[in-house]
Design a protein around this motif. Structure first.
Motif, PDB file in Angstrom:
ATOM      1  N   ASP A  34      44.201  52.649  42.926  1.00 28.32           N
ATOM      2  CA  ASP A  34      43.189  51.604  42.707  1.00 28.32           C
ATOM      3  C   ASP A  34      43.850  50.294  42.299  1.00 28.32           C
ATOM      4  OD1 ASP A  34      41.232  53.408  43.295  1.00 28.32           O
ATOM      5  OD2 ASP A  34      40.259  53.369  41.324  1.00 28.32           O
ATOM      6  N   LEU A  66      42.744  47.263  44.524  1.00 23.58           N
ATOM      7  CA  LEU A  66      41.991  46.160  43.915  1.00 23.58           C
ATOM      8  C   LEU A  66      42.816  44.879  43.856  1.00 23.58           C
ATOM      9  CD1 LEU A  66      40.237  48.206  41.084  1.00 23.58           C
ATOM     10  CD2 LEU A  66      39.221  47.380  43.224  1.00 23.58           C
ATOM     11  N   ARG A  87      42.626  43.338  47.186  1.00 26.14           N
ATOM     12  CA  ARG A  87      41.298  42.721  47.372  1.00 26.14           C
ATOM     13  C   ARG A  87      41.197  41.419  46.603  1.00 26.14           C
ATOM     14  NH1 ARG A  87      35.770  45.604  46.262  1.00 26.14           N
ATOM     15  NH2 ARG A  87      34.841  43.584  46.742  1.00 26.14           N
ATOM     16  N   VAL A 108      40.583  40.983  39.365  1.00 29.87           N
ATOM     17  CA  VAL A 108      40.826  42.433  39.401  1.00 29.87           C
ATOM     18  C   VAL A 108      39.852  43.122  38.443  1.00 29.87           C
ATOM     19  CG1 VAL A 108      42.481  44.285  38.877  1.00 29.87           C
ATOM     20  CG2 VAL A 108      43.275  42.201  40.035  1.00 29.87           C
ATOM     21  N   LEU A 160      36.380  43.282  39.864  1.00 37.71           N
ATOM     22  CA  LEU A 160      36.250  44.272  40.933  1.00 37.71           C
ATOM     23  C   LEU A 160      36.266  45.692  40.380  1.00 37.71           C
ATOM     24  CD1 LEU A 160      38.659  42.677  43.579  1.00 37.71           C
ATOM     25  CD2 LEU A 160      36.159  42.833  43.732  1.00 37.71           C
ATOM     26  N   ALA A 161      37.058  45.909  39.315  1.00 41.58           N
ATOM     27  CA  ALA A 161      37.219  47.255  38.746  1.00 41.58           C
ATOM     28  C   ALA A 161      36.031  47.649  37.876  1.00 41.58           C
ATOM     29  CB  ALA A 161      38.508  47.315  37.926  1.00 41.58           C
ATOM     30  N   GLY A 166      31.779  45.611  43.710  1.00 44.28           N
ATOM     31  CA  GLY A 166      32.970  46.136  43.037  1.00 44.28           C
ATOM     32  C   GLY A 166      32.959  47.642  43.034  1.00 44.28           C
TER      33      GLY A 166
END
Ligand SMILES: Cc1ncc(COP(=O)(O)O)c(C=O)c1O
Length: 370
Positions: free
Chosen positions: A58, A62, A65, A204, A207-208, A223
């Motif tokens: 991840d 991420l 992304r 980040v 998104l997480a 996300g």
């Protein structure tokens, strides 16, 4: 290959107390351990910002992304790595472009980088494989000339250095895994992204955490849930305090292997590039009759592993990248020849001597029989 029980025995009271503190607080999501571990690990790397996530895969997915990598983009990386490196690119619906590795250090060969770049290249993703830092200076030079960010896959290299600077601080951002067997391993899955760029780390984090905004129920961008687990953060804070000592103990075992295996015919022992310090996650040999050596060692009760049996460009899951056999001769040869011997801080030096002795006698018999 590793003995996590032996490591736990060294630090059991502090680990138990850290876990108990989370349970007593009942702050199972978030809580002070997460923020403190982020700050402590960022400081360890010599970087200002960090965001803990659920695992190293991840972290990569991420981070890519957050750099805006998406469909139609290319990300240049290596094929001699754990599958997650390529997977993270594919999960962003971008295309991995694989570059061959340097035959001495098994990391991205900077001499081959320029011809892998295209107008669609969005990012360069070198991997500090087996704990050895990639040759970052020429990679960063090339990236600067083409206006590209460099994301370090540092999942295997906690504490590795180039010219006295720790990995994580070398590129524009870096991703770590705390899979239990790593130099710094959690008691489950965990990962983290570091960067000097506060806005990038904020992206980040967003998104997480469900693409959230100021309010818990704001959903600003699509996300996911990839938060660093609080129990893992508490464990990792305890273990981070020991990381340098443990890396030094790994190095002592590497030196013992080197001494015992130097000059053995048909064997290539791992080496560090001048100015680089490996974190020595793995002690990976190259040997032509690898499978026979592995079978011999198994018969003696010695565990070994192949990192990695198949290069990423030949994995069925990466077929869309269009790789074929022969594209990356060094990476492909490594897959046929590499063998990692047991290596961890608590590995008794007598065990190193015994394992090395078995390797030596196997090779001696092979030479005699040839
Ligand atoms: C080079 C590399 N990248 C990424 C990962 C993914 O990390 P995780 O297993 O925590 O998802 C790993 C883990 O083994 C790795 O070795």
């Amino acid at each position: 290959m590793v003995d996590l029980r032996a490591q736990y025995a060294r630090i059991a009271p502090s680990i138990d107390a850290a876990i108990a503190s989370v349970i007593e607080s009942t702050r199972f999501i978030g809580g002070e351990h997460c923020g403190l571990f982020e700050a402590e690990f960022a400081a360890y790397c010599g970087v200002a910002h960090a965001c803990g996530v659920a695992n190293g895969t991840d972290a990569l997915t991420l981070a890519l992304r957050a750099y805006g990598v998406g469909p139609g983009d290319e990300v240049v990386t290596v094929a001699n790595t754990f599958v997650a490196t390529g997977e993270a690119i594919l999960l962003n619906r971008a295309r991995p472009v694989f570059v061959d590795v340097d035959p001495q250090t098994y990391t991205l060969d900077p001499a081959l980088l320029e011809r892998a770049l295209s107008p669609r290249t969005r990012l360069i993703l070198p991997v500090h494989v087996y704990g050895h830092p990639a040759d970052m200076e020429p990679i960063l030079d090339m990236a600067r000339r083409h206006g590209l960010p460099v994301l370090e896959d540092a999942a295997q290299a906690h504490g590795a250095e180039v010219a006295g600077r720790r990995v994580g601080s070398l590129g524009h951002a870096a991703c770590f895994s705390f899979y239990p067997g790593k130099n710094l391993g959690a008691y489950g899955d965990a990962g983290l992204v570091v960067s000097g760029d506060a806005d990038f780390i904020a992206r980040v984090r967003q998104l997480a955490n469900h693409g959230g905004g100021a309010d818990k129920y704001d959903n600003v961008v699509p996300g996911t849930n990839s938060r660093l687990d609080t129990l893992q953060a508490a464990v990792l804070r305890v273990k981070l305090r020991h990381l340098d000592e443990w890396n030094q103990e790994r190095r002592q075992r590497v030196e013992a292997y080197d001494e015992a295996l130097g000059g053995v015919p048909g064997l290539v022992t791992p080496r560090e590039r001048a100015g680089a310090r490996s974190a020595w996650l793995l002690y990976t040999l190259r040997v032509r009759d690898r499978d026979a050596l592995q079978t011999h060692l198994r018969a003696q009760g010695i565990a070994t592993a192949v990192h990695y049996p198949r290069p990423l460009h030949l994995q069925p899951a990466m077929a869309s990248a269009g790789g074929k056999a022969g594209d990356l001769p060094v990476s492909e040869q490594l897959c046929r020849e590499v063998l990692s011997l047991p290596l961890y801080p608590e590995l008794p030096l007598a065990a190193v001597a015994r394992i090395a002795g078995e390797v030596r006698s196997f090779r001696a018999a092979a030479v005699a029989g040839a």
